[in-house]
Design a protein around this motif. Structure first.
Motif, PDB file in Angstrom:
ATOM      1  N   LEU A 247       0.851  -1.203   0.000  1.00  0.00           N
ATOM      2  CA  LEU A 247       0.000   0.000   0.000  1.00  0.00           C
ATOM      3  C   LEU A 247       0.883   1.248   0.000  1.00  0.00           C
ATOM      4  O   LEU A 247       0.648   2.196  -0.750  1.00  0.00           O
ATOM      5  CB  LEU A 247      -0.901   0.017   1.241  1.00  0.00           C
ATOM      6  N   ALA A 248       1.919   1.216   0.865  1.00  0.00           N
ATOM      7  CA  ALA A 248       2.799   2.373   0.995  1.00  0.00           C
ATOM      8  C   ALA A 248       3.517   2.655  -0.328  1.00  0.00           C
ATOM      9  O   ALA A 248       3.651   3.802  -0.747  1.00  0.00           O
ATOM     10  CB  ALA A 248       3.812   2.145   2.118  1.00  0.00           C
ATOM     11  N   SER A 249       3.939   1.580  -1.011  1.00  0.00           N
ATOM     12  CA  SER A 249       4.678   1.777  -2.262  1.00  0.00           C
ATOM     13  C   SER A 249       3.768   2.367  -3.333  1.00  0.00           C
ATOM     14  O   SER A 249       4.226   2.954  -4.298  1.00  0.00           O
ATOM     15  CB  SER A 249       5.315   0.464  -2.737  1.00  0.00           C
ATOM     16  N   ALA A 250       2.441   2.210  -3.158  1.00  0.00           N
ATOM     17  CA  ALA A 250       1.502   2.841  -4.091  1.00  0.00           C
ATOM     18  C   ALA A 250       1.075   4.215  -3.575  1.00  0.00           C
ATOM     19  O   ALA A 250       0.123   4.814  -4.074  1.00  0.00           O
ATOM     20  CB  ALA A 250       0.276   1.953  -4.282  1.00  0.00           C
ATOM     21  N   GLY A 251       1.796   4.710  -2.558  1.00  0.00           N
ATOM     22  CA  GLY A 251       1.513   6.042  -2.033  1.00  0.00           C
ATOM     23  C   GLY A 251       0.252   6.109  -1.193  1.00  0.00           C
ATOM     24  O   GLY A 251      -0.317   7.174  -1.002  1.00  0.00           O
ATOM     25  N   GLN A 252      -0.208   4.953  -0.688  1.00  0.00           N
ATOM     26  CA  GLN A 252      -1.457   4.917   0.071  1.00  0.00           C
ATOM     27  C   GLN A 252      -1.157   4.644   1.544  1.00  0.00           C
ATOM     28  O   GLN A 252      -0.383   3.750   1.861  1.00  0.00           O
ATOM     29  CB  GLN A 252      -2.364   3.800  -0.452  1.00  0.00           C
ATOM     30  N   SER A 253      -1.751   5.429   2.405  1.00  0.00           N
ATOM     31  CA  SER A 253      -1.621   5.125   3.825  1.00  0.00           C
ATOM     32  C   SER A 253      -2.990   5.272   4.463  1.00  0.00           C
ATOM     33  O   SER A 253      -3.866   5.965   3.930  1.00  0.00           O
ATOM     34  CB  SER A 253      -0.611   6.059   4.491  1.00  0.00           C
ATOM     35  N   LEU A 254      -3.190   4.593   5.556  1.00  0.00           N
ATOM     36  CA  LEU A 254      -4.467   4.694   6.255  1.00  0.00           C
ATOM     37  C   LEU A 254      -4.216   4.385   7.710  1.00  0.00           C
ATOM     38  O   LEU A 254      -3.200   3.765   8.043  1.00  0.00           O
ATOM     39  CB  LEU A 254      -5.509   3.736   5.653  1.00  0.00           C
ATOM     40  N   ALA A 274     -14.462   4.367  -7.569  1.00  0.00           N
ATOM     41  CA  ALA A 274     -14.121   4.840  -6.229  1.00  0.00           C
ATOM     42  C   ALA A 274     -15.361   4.837  -5.344  1.00  0.00           C
ATOM     43  O   ALA A 274     -16.410   5.345  -5.748  1.00  0.00           O
ATOM     44  CB  ALA A 274     -13.534   6.244  -6.311  1.00  0.00           C
ATOM     45  N   PRO A 275     -15.278   4.246  -4.140  1.00  0.00           N
ATOM     46  CA  PRO A 275     -16.424   4.257  -3.229  1.00  0.00           C
ATOM     47  C   PRO A 275     -16.550   5.622  -2.542  1.00  0.00           C
ATOM     48  O   PRO A 275     -15.628   6.440  -2.611  1.00  0.00           O
ATOM     49  CB  PRO A 275     -16.081   3.172  -2.227  1.00  0.00           C
ATOM     50  N   ALA A 276     -17.689   5.843  -1.874  1.00  0.00           N
ATOM     51  CA  ALA A 276     -17.945   7.131  -1.229  1.00  0.00           C
ATOM     52  C   ALA A 276     -17.050   7.338  -0.003  1.00  0.00           C
ATOM     53  O   ALA A 276     -16.519   8.427   0.207  1.00  0.00           O
ATOM     54  CB  ALA A 276     -19.418   7.215  -0.836  1.00  0.00           C
ATOM     55  N   GLY A 277     -16.882   6.276   0.788  1.00  0.00           N
ATOM     56  CA  GLY A 277     -16.150   6.410   2.048  1.00  0.00           C
ATOM     57  C   GLY A 277     -14.641   6.503   1.830  1.00  0.00           C
ATOM     58  O   GLY A 277     -14.147   6.375   0.711  1.00  0.00           O
ATOM     59  N   ALA A 278     -13.899   6.756   2.945  1.00  0.00           N
ATOM     60  CA  ALA A 278     -12.435   6.812   2.876  1.00  0.00           C
ATOM     61  C   ALA A 278     -11.910   5.511   2.295  1.00  0.00           C
ATOM     62  O   ALA A 278     -12.355   4.429   2.675  1.00  0.00           O
ATOM     63  CB  ALA A 278     -11.877   7.033   4.276  1.00  0.00           C
ATOM     64  N   HIS A 279     -10.961   5.602   1.369  1.00  0.00           N
ATOM     65  CA  HIS A 279     -10.506   4.402   0.679  1.00  0.00           C
ATOM     66  C   HIS A 279      -9.078   4.554   0.184  1.00  0.00           C
ATOM     67  O   HIS A 279      -8.532   5.651   0.159  1.00  0.00           O
ATOM     68  CB  HIS A 279     -11.435   4.094  -0.499  1.00  0.00           C
ATOM     69  N   VAL A 280      -8.491   3.437  -0.214  1.00  0.00           N
ATOM     70  CA  VAL A 280      -7.202   3.482  -0.909  1.00  0.00           C
ATOM     71  C   VAL A 280      -7.460   3.206  -2.390  1.00  0.00           C
ATOM     72  O   VAL A 280      -8.447   2.564  -2.744  1.00  0.00           O
ATOM     73  CB  VAL A 280      -6.192   2.450  -0.355  1.00  0.00           C
ATOM     74  N   ALA A 281      -6.566   3.701  -3.232  1.00  0.00           N
ATOM     75  CA  ALA A 281      -6.678   3.502  -4.681  1.00  0.00           C
ATOM     76  C   ALA A 281      -5.359   2.926  -5.179  1.00  0.00           C
ATOM     77  O   ALA A 281      -4.303   3.505  -4.962  1.00  0.00           O
ATOM     78  CB  ALA A 281      -6.969   4.830  -5.371  1.00  0.00           C
ATOM     79  N   LEU A 282      -5.437   1.744  -5.792  1.00  0.00           N
ATOM     80  CA  LEU A 282      -4.222   1.028  -6.178  1.00  0.00           C
ATOM     81  C   LEU A 282      -4.222   0.777  -7.685  1.00  0.00           C
ATOM     82  O   LEU A 282      -5.096   0.083  -8.203  1.00  0.00           O
ATOM     83  CB  LEU A 282      -4.156  -0.315  -5.439  1.00  0.00           C
ATOM     84  N   PRO A 283      -3.232   1.323  -8.404  1.00  0.00           N
ATOM     85  CA  PRO A 283      -3.174   1.080  -9.846  1.00  0.00           C
ATOM     86  C   PRO A 283      -2.720  -0.347 -10.136  1.00  0.00           C
ATOM     87  O   PRO A 283      -1.925  -0.923  -9.383  1.00  0.00           O
ATOM     88  CB  PRO A 283      -2.132   2.095 -10.341  1.00  0.00           C
ATOM     89  N   GLY A 284      -3.253  -0.915 -11.213  1.00  0.00           N
ATOM     90  CA  GLY A 284      -2.876  -2.280 -11.577  1.00  0.00           C
ATOM     91  C   GLY A 284      -3.239  -2.588 -13.012  1.00  0.00           C
ATOM     92  O   GLY A 284      -3.759  -1.733 -13.742  1.00  0.00           O
ATOM     93  N   THR A 285      -2.952  -3.839 -13.399  1.00  0.00           N
ATOM     94  CA  THR A 285      -3.202  -4.288 -14.764  1.00  0.00           C
ATOM     95  C   THR A 285      -4.060  -5.543 -14.720  1.00  0.00           C
ATOM     96  O   THR A 285      -3.788  -6.450 -13.924  1.00  0.00           O
ATOM     97  CB  THR A 285      -1.868  -4.651 -15.454  1.00  0.00           C
ATOM     98  N   VAL A 286      -5.089  -5.606 -15.570  1.00  0.00           N
ATOM     99  CA  VAL A 286      -5.949  -6.786 -15.607  1.00  0.00           C
ATOM    100  C   VAL A 286      -5.178  -7.959 -16.210  1.00  0.00           C
ATOM    101  O   VAL A 286      -4.679  -7.878 -17.321  1.00  0.00           O
ATOM    102  CB  VAL A 286      -7.226  -6.510 -16.425  1.00  0.00           C
ATOM    103  N   GLU A 287      -5.078  -9.037 -15.434  1.00  0.00           N
ATOM    104  CA  GLU A 287      -4.362 -10.224 -15.917  1.00  0.00           C
ATOM    105  C   GLU A 287      -5.305 -11.231 -16.544  1.00  0.00           C
ATOM    106  O   GLU A 287      -4.947 -11.953 -17.464  1.00  0.00           O
ATOM    107  CB  GLU A 287      -3.673 -10.927 -14.738  1.00  0.00           C
ATOM    108  N   LEU A 288      -6.515 -11.299 -15.962  1.00  0.00           N
ATOM    109  CA  LEU A 288      -7.424 -12.372 -16.346  1.00  0.00           C
ATOM    110  C   LEU A 288      -8.839 -11.975 -15.964  1.00  0.00           C
ATOM    111  O   LEU A 288      -9.055 -11.362 -14.924  1.00  0.00           O
ATOM    112  CB  LEU A 288      -7.021 -13.631 -15.557  1.00  0.00           C
ATOM    113  N   LEU A 289      -9.790 -12.289 -16.850  1.00  0.00           N
ATOM    114  CA  LEU A 289     -11.198 -12.034 -16.559  1.00  0.00           C
ATOM    115  C   LEU A 289     -11.928 -13.364 -16.657  1.00  0.00           C
ATOM    116  O   LEU A 289     -11.967 -13.985 -17.715  1.00  0.00           O
ATOM    117  CB  LEU A 289     -11.752 -11.037 -17.584  1.00  0.00           C
ATOM    118  N   GLU A 290     -12.476 -13.820 -15.523  1.00  0.00           N
ATOM    119  CA  GLU A 290     -13.188 -15.102 -15.514  1.00  0.00           C
ATOM    120  C   GLU A 290     -14.674 -14.855 -15.338  1.00  0.00           C
ATOM    121  O   GLU A 290     -15.106 -14.476 -14.242  1.00  0.00           O
ATOM    122  CB  GLU A 290     -12.740 -15.963 -14.323  1.00  0.00           C
TER     123      GLU A 290
END
Ligand code: ADP
Ligand code: MG
Length: 350
Positions: A247-254, A274-290
């Motif tokens: 989380l920290a490496s993605a610049g997110q703390s809580l 993004a949800p309404a409440g306090a949240h973290v946001a993590l960038p990523g890449t879709v690997e697989l959709l099942e």
């Protein structure tokens, strides 16, 4: 009917501990499911209660009576196994009658009990067949019938549905649940299948390495897993466990309780929007959709190389390889310590 009490129950095979001290109180009429991976000591525990395995130390009480030194036949329990253990040369009726005859039960009483069990299990038309003339599900019903006619204080089940195909397993699971509700017989049920455990149990006992990880209703255990092991074992797909470092490496703390180095979040609590409440946001890449019927499982690799699974409704229009942002609400996160393996927000027992 009866309660079952296990007090600091232990079993060693030679120098090797298989059950390392289990405490459990089963209420009268309750269905308790012992669930855990293969080799965690479930069968050993059940066999000790049945009297098929000696006890290294500890106490077993059935109906308030210490039975540690009692023979299996004196314990007033009936056991149902995975392999049915029917006598192949006997008819269904003879299989059902066998234990009662051995006990010298009067003829009319035997007839009454066999008729009742056959009615409950709907095996009346099969009473004169041999086990080999029955399907797997019918054999399993006969095995249960043999337990029912005993009218025991408690039922013990050891993975009774493991030999059945998936569809029949679900059907028989429902039947066992209904049967147990109707008869209200105190039951200990062993399975390695977390879904079977969740759907059957009044309360779950999650075991790992000969020890109890958590005891609670299925909802309690699902909503608030006490340990990292339980978090990963109960629920499918399993809870995502994300390192606080990640989380920290993605610049997110809580704000997290002291000692937290892993946060858990269920696949259906991770979102792309993004949800309404306090949240973290993590960038990523879709690997697989099942696509899984009405929902889809989206496997997303985060920046730190870790893959998380999102369970999303319908069939999202996202290509594999697409860049996405995964959101997790603070309130939905379960904090754990890697070192202790336990929740860091656990309230001390009063
Ligand atoms: N008769 C035995 N002799 C020696 N070790 C045993 C025996 N039965 C079970 N074990 C060991 O005890 C542990 C627990 O086994 P078991 O109770 O069968 O687990 P489970 O039913 O959860 O798969 C395992 O490590 C298993 O290898
Ligand atoms: Mg077993």
């Amino acid at each position: 009917m009866a309660t079952i009490n296990l007090v600091d129950l232990k079993k060693n095979y030679g120098p090797v501990p298989a059950v390392k001290g289990i405490n459990l109180s089963v209420a009268d009429g309750e269905l308790i499911v012992l669930v855990g991976p293969s080799g965690c000591g479930k069968s050993t525990l059940l066999r000790m209660v049945a009297g098929l395995e000696s006890v290294t130390s500890g106490r077993i009480e059935i109906g308030g009576r210490d039975v540690v030194r009692a023979e299996p036949a004196e314990r007033d329990i009936a056991m149902v196994f995975q392999n049915y253990a029917l006598y192949p040369h006997m008819s269904v009726r003879q299989n059902l009658e066998y234990g009662l005859k051995n006990r010298g039960t009067p003829r009319e009483e035997i007839d009454r009990r066999v008729r009742e069990a056959a009615d409950i299990l709907e095996i009346g038309p099969m009473l004169d067949r041999k086990p080999r003339q029955l399907s797997g599900g019918q054999r399993q019903r006969v095995a249960m019938g043999r337990a029912i006619v005993r009218e025991p204080a408690a039922f013990l089940f050891d993975e009774p549905l493991s030999n059945l195909d998936a569809k029949l397993r679900v059907q028989m699971r429902v039947e066992i649940r209904k049967l147990q509700r109707r008869l209200k017989t105190t039951s200990l049920y062993v399975t390695h299948d977390q879904l079977e455990a969740m759907t059957l149990a009044d309360r779950l006992v999650v075991m790992n390495g000969g020890l109890v990880e958590q005891i609670g209703t299925p909802v309690e255990v699902y909503d608030r897993p006490a340990t990292l092991f339980v978090a990963g074992f109960i629920g499918s797909p399993p809870m995502n466990l994300i390192s606080v470092e990640g989380l920290a490496s993605a610049g997110q703390s809580l704000p997290l309780p002291r000692g937290t180095d892993i946060v858990g979040i269920r696949p259906d609590e991770l979102t792309l929007d993004a949800p309404a409440g306090a949240h973290v946001a993590l960038p990523g890449t879709v690997e697989l959709l099942e696509p899984i019927g009405g929902e889809s499982h989206l496997h997303v690799m985060l920046g730190n190389g870790q893959t998380v699974i999102l369970s999303v409704p319908g069939r999202p229009d996202i290509a594999e390889g697409a860049a996405v942002t995964v959101h997790a609400e603070h309130a939905q996160m379960h904090p754990f310590s890697k070192e202790t393996g336990r929740r860091t927000d656990a309230v001390a027992n009063p």
